[in-house]
Design a protein around this motif. Structure first.
Motif, short mmCIF file in Angstrom:
data_model
loop_
_atom_site.label_atom_id
_atom_site.label_comp_id
_atom_site.label_asym_id
_atom_site.label_seq_id
_atom_site.Cartn_x
_atom_site.Cartn_y
_atom_site.Cartn_z
N ARG A 75 -10.97 11.44 0.16
CA ARG A 75 -9.80 10.58 0.69
C ARG A 75 -10.07 9.16 0.23
N TYR A 76 -9.04 8.65 0.14
CA TYR A 76 -8.76 7.09 -0.06
C TYR A 76 -8.99 6.42 1.26
N GLU A 77 -9.76 5.42 1.29
CA GLU A 77 -9.70 4.43 2.68
C GLU A 77 -9.77 3.32 2.25
N TRP A 78 -9.14 2.35 3.20
CA TRP A 78 -9.04 0.97 3.06
C TRP A 78 -9.32 0.50 4.66
N GLU A 79 -10.28 -0.32 4.84
CA GLU A 79 -10.70 -0.86 6.15
C GLU A 79 -10.74 -2.41 6.06
N ALA A 80 -10.00 -2.90 7.22
CA ALA A 80 -10.27 -4.52 7.38
C ALA A 80 -10.08 -4.84 8.80
N ALA A 81 -10.92 -5.88 9.33
CA ALA A 81 -10.93 -6.21 10.67
C ALA A 81 -9.52 -6.83 10.88
N VAL A 82 -9.16 -6.57 12.31
CA VAL A 82 -7.90 -7.08 12.51
C VAL A 82 -8.22 -7.94 13.89
N ALA A 83 -7.28 -8.61 14.43
CA ALA A 83 -7.37 -9.32 15.76
C ALA A 83 -7.23 -8.68 16.89
N GLY A 84 -6.43 -7.68 16.85
CA GLY A 84 -6.12 -6.83 18.29
C GLY A 84 -5.77 -5.32 17.88
N ASP A 85 -5.07 -4.91 18.98
CA ASP A 85 -4.70 -3.36 18.75
C ASP A 85 -3.67 -2.98 18.08
N LEU A 86 -2.96 -3.90 17.20
CA LEU A 86 -1.67 -3.61 16.61
C LEU A 86 -2.04 -3.83 15.11
N PRO A 87 -1.07 -3.00 14.08
CA PRO A 87 -1.61 -3.42 12.76
C PRO A 87 -1.08 -4.73 12.56
N GLU A 88 -1.77 -5.07 11.44
CA GLU A 88 -1.48 -6.46 10.70
C GLU A 88 -1.15 -6.08 9.37
N PHE A 89 -0.04 -7.11 8.77
CA PHE A 89 0.45 -6.60 7.35
C PHE A 89 -0.78 -7.22 6.32
N ASP A 90 -1.56 -8.45 6.69
CA ASP A 90 -2.47 -8.92 5.65
C ASP A 90 -3.48 -7.81 5.44
N ALA A 91 -3.67 -6.99 6.47
CA ALA A 91 -5.02 -6.07 6.38
C ALA A 91 -4.71 -4.68 5.49
N LEU A 92 -3.51 -4.50 5.00
CA LEU A 92 -2.87 -3.26 4.45
C LEU A 92 -3.49 -3.14 3.05
N PRO A 93 -3.45 -1.99 2.44
CA PRO A 93 -3.84 -1.74 1.25
C PRO A 93 -3.05 -2.62 0.10
N PRO A 94 -3.56 -2.57 -1.07
CA PRO A 94 -2.92 -3.63 -2.03
C PRO A 94 -1.58 -2.82 -2.49
N PRO A 95 -0.63 -3.69 -2.68
CA PRO A 95 0.65 -2.95 -3.16
C PRO A 95 0.65 -1.99 -4.41
N SER A 96 -0.55 -2.36 -5.12
CA SER A 96 -0.52 -1.54 -6.54
C SER A 96 -0.84 -0.12 -6.15
N HIS A 97 -1.47 0.30 -5.29
CA HIS A 97 -1.55 1.65 -4.88
C HIS A 97 -0.28 2.34 -4.15
N PRO A 98 0.21 3.33 -4.51
CA PRO A 98 1.45 3.85 -3.79
C PRO A 98 1.57 4.08 -2.40
N VAL A 99 0.34 4.26 -1.85
CA VAL A 99 0.02 4.17 -0.21
C VAL A 99 0.50 2.79 0.39
N GLY A 100 -0.17 1.85 -0.45
CA GLY A 100 -0.16 0.57 -0.09
C GLY A 100 1.31 0.14 -0.28
N ALA A 101 2.01 0.42 -1.13
CA ALA A 101 3.30 0.09 -1.43
C ALA A 101 4.25 0.64 -0.33
N LEU A 102 3.83 1.85 0.06
CA LEU A 102 4.55 2.70 1.18
C LEU A 102 4.70 2.14 2.57
N VAL A 103 3.32 1.81 2.98
CA VAL A 103 3.15 1.30 4.23
C VAL A 103 3.66 -0.11 4.36
#
Length: 407
Positions: A75-103
């Motif tokens: 599987r592909y996996e992207w991890e990043a630290a975030v401030a709390g229990d909600l998703p953060e846009f800046d921690a998403l995968p790069p838009p160059s990957h199809p999943v990054g663009a989708l999310v």
């Protein structure tokens, strides 16, 4: 990054091993890990075989996006630290990957779907130089509203080293514990629990296998054999959880093609694995398998599946015609009941075989064997040249047998 990971149902021997190693300080934890999984109301991530979660760890919150790789255990996996229990846009995968663009596209619609809450014990193993694997024991729950489901599993993840070394170690470890392979991730199980994935797993048709003509034979062989193995593994959930005749048919097809590839590549008489180096504090006394052993095991599994497939075909074909022509015939009704009893008995045996430690051993050995194919077995030869020579040789064999049959 690409993640290689295997999951196994937790057994008493696995649990005892973790407890023993914890007592002498060889495991980390246990650590409590709480995670929340998110998706859009339309299930955009689910439909793309992707997940997004935010996990609370003792060191803070981590956002992880995972997407399907090229196989069941990749599987592909992207991890990043975030401030709390909600998703953060800046921690998403790069838009160059199809999943990054989708999310990124559906980020504003993301909402909680389910949670996981479990304790994890972790230990690192280094079976040989340059190889590091993480073995994690997870115990806890998946929760979706008022519904919950138990988590009791062990994951082996490749941190460093070759895929061949990863599967070698997993093969030996699984044999030691008589392990049963788990194919469902926490994410997929949570979606089922939340009611987002209704019904039973569907049968999966094979993907076209077309190695490039100028590939080295070893690389083309890995592509072909891996494709047939992935087709086989992809249809295990359908066979284990349902009565879909097409799932059994696809399973038979995958095994038949895997065996045909072994013969076409002239691997049947070749050792599949090099002897693994010692794994330190972990037993590694399992003998290497041979391609002949894999071929024979695939034949045995195919036979078990074929009995169910043939019963399905008989009911849908010959028996359906007889029942239509002779709806009240007592002999036809007796045949129908006998066939139904035979099929259910063989289906139960097939499910038992597909959920057994022997099936896990076959899958691990086959992946280890494919990853260990030595390039020098076909020196200085492209796949196109090898395939042309094999096809010519097979055509000559057919011609000789035809002449003998006419005599």
């Amino acid at each position: 990054m690409i993640e290689h990971e295997l999951k196994f149902a937790l057994t008493l021997s696995m649990a005892a091993e973790f407890e023993q190693r914890a007592a002498i300080g060889l495991t980390q934890g246990p650590q409590r890990l709480w995670s929340r999984y998110f998706d859009s109301p339309a299930g955009d991530l689910m439909n793309a075989s992707a997940t997004l979660r935010v996990r609370q760890t003792p060191r803070g919150y981590v956002q992880t996006v995972k997407a399907a790789g090229s196989g069941a255990f990749e599987r592909y996996e992207w991890e990043a630290a975030v401030a709390g229990d909600l998703p953060e846009f800046d921690a998403l995968p790069p838009p160059s990957h199809p999943v990054g663009a989708l999310v990124r596209e559906c980020f504003g619609l993301l909402a909680p779907v389910f949670d996981t809450d479990f304790e994890r014990q972790v230990r690192l193993v280094r079976p040989q130089a340059g190889v590091t694997l993480e073995i994690a024991c997870d115990r806890g729950e998946i929760r979706a509203g008022p519904r919950s489901e138990r988590i009791a599993e062990v994951e082996i993840e490749r941190k460093e080293g070759s895929a061949a070394a990863f599967y070698h170690y997993a093969m030996q470890w699984a044999a030691l514990h008589q392990a049963q392979l788990l194919l469902g991730t926490k994410g997929s199980r949570g979606l089922h629990l939340a009611g987002w994935r209704a019904g039973r797993p569907a049968a999966v048709k094979p993907q076209p296998l077309t190695p490039l003509p100028d590939l080295p034979v070893a690389a083309a062989a890995q592509e072909i054999l891996t494709g047939h193995l992935e087709h086989f593994v992809a249809n295990l959930p359908s066979v284990l959880s349902g009565t879909d005749a097409d799932g059994v048919h696809q399973l038979c097809t995958a095994l038949r093609c895997f065996r045909a590839a072994i013969r076409f590549l002239e691997l049947r008489g070749a050792p599949s694995l090099e002897v693994c180096p010692p794994t330190g504090d972990d037993p590694s006394d399992g003998l290497p398998a041979a391609w002949q052993d894999l071929d024979e095991r695939a034949r045995s599994l195919a036979h078990a599946a074929a009995l169910v497939h043939e019963a399905d075909a008989c009911e849908a074909g010959l028996l359906a015609g007889l029942r239509e022509s002779l709806p009240d015939d007592a002999a036809v009704q007796l045949l129908r009941r006998s066939l139904a009893a035979f099929r259910e008995r063989e289906r139960l045996r097939l499910r038992q075989a597909m959920a057994s430690p022997e099936l896990t051993a076959f899958v691990m050995r086959a992946h280890a064997a494919v990853a260990s194919l030595p390039p020098d077995r076909w020196p200085d030869q492209t796949f196109a040249a090898f395939a042309a020579g094999r096809l010519e040789g097979l055509a000559q064999r057919v011609s000789r047998r035809t002449r003998r049959a006419k005599q």
